[in-house]
Enzyme design. Structure first.
Site, PDB file in Angstrom:
ATOM      1  CG  HIS A  20      -2.061   0.954   1.131  1.00 11.90           C
ATOM      2  ND1 HIS A  20      -1.902   2.325   1.289  1.00 11.90           N
ATOM      3  CD2 HIS A  20      -3.380   0.753   0.870  1.00 11.90           C
ATOM      4  CE1 HIS A  20      -3.088   2.911   1.150  1.00 11.90           C
ATOM      5  NE2 HIS A  20      -3.997   1.990   0.898  1.00 11.90           N
ATOM      6  CG  HIS A 126      -8.474  12.742  -0.118  1.00 11.73           C
ATOM      7  ND1 HIS A 126      -8.699  13.652  -1.123  1.00 11.73           N
ATOM      8  CD2 HIS A 126      -7.263  12.168  -0.394  1.00 11.73           C
ATOM      9  CE1 HIS A 126      -7.685  13.627  -1.981  1.00 11.73           C
ATOM     10  NE2 HIS A 126      -6.801  12.735  -1.550  1.00 11.73           N
TER      11      HIS A 126
END
Length: 204
Positions: A20, A126
């Site tokens: 990731h 975000h």
């Protein structure tokens, strides 16, 4: 110039899985560079505190906080969306990341430090009031700005966000807030699809 360096070992424990892109090596790379250049000799280190529920709720809905608490797995990983992965220590890390922003505001506004650098994860820009997304669980900078205004009495705050991605969550938080100016420099069109030139907010 007195600069605070705010971080915490808990931020390394937010495990997003092998491969990731948002992983603990992001912190290690920064700290290795600071050691190599001697910057750690001039920075003052602070442990990031845990953000309180009250501080998180200045930006996020109670339902979002409850959902984050309920979704943290006892072991392994949970995907909140295709990009956002959480593991058993993720909530603690996210509280540290938001708490770092609050501490940075306190240190600078109190005159103890002239500026501050928060080396934390997960990131935040975000995250919307009711939704985690794009690696982000809580909107760290938005929480810091709200604390500056609502607890410390600032009348105006400016957030400058530079990233390849638009800070959609921060924009949404302050869309109609006359106390906060938000400037985002990002690639467009790109994830998350927002950030067009005509997105200029409402009111002041």
């Amino acid at each position: 110039m007195k600069t605070a360096y705010i971080s915490h070992r808990d931020c390394h424990q937010h495990d997003t899985g092998e491969g990731h892109p948002e992983n603990a090596r992001r912190i290690s790379a920064i700290e290795d560079r600071f050691v190599a250049t001697g910057l750690f000799d001039v920075l003052r280190y602070y442990d990031a505190p845990l953000a309180t529920d009250e501080q998180l709720l200045r930006v996020h809905t109670p339902e979002h906080l409850e959902a984050m608490i309920a979704t943290i797995p006892d072991k392994g990983f949970t995907r909140l969306d295709p990009d956002t992965v959480i593991s058993p220590e993720s909530l603690t890390a996210a509280r540290r990341a938001a708490g770092a922003a609050v501490l940075a505001v306190d240190l600078v506004m109190g005159g103890e430090m002239e500026n501050a650098f928060c080396c934390v994860r997960p990131p935040g820009h975000h995250a919307e009031s009711d939704q985690a997304m794009g690696f982000c669980l809580f909107n760290n900078i938005a929480i810091g700005a709200r604390v500056a205004i609502e607890e410390l009495g600032l009348e105006r705050v400016m957030i400058v966000d530079w990233d390849v991605h638009h800070g959609n969550g921060t924009q949404a938080t302050f869309w109609d807030d006359p106390n906060v100016a938000f400037l985002s420099m990002h690639r467009y069109p790109f994830y998350p699809g927002s950030g067009a030139a005509d997105e200029t907010g409402e009111g002041a």
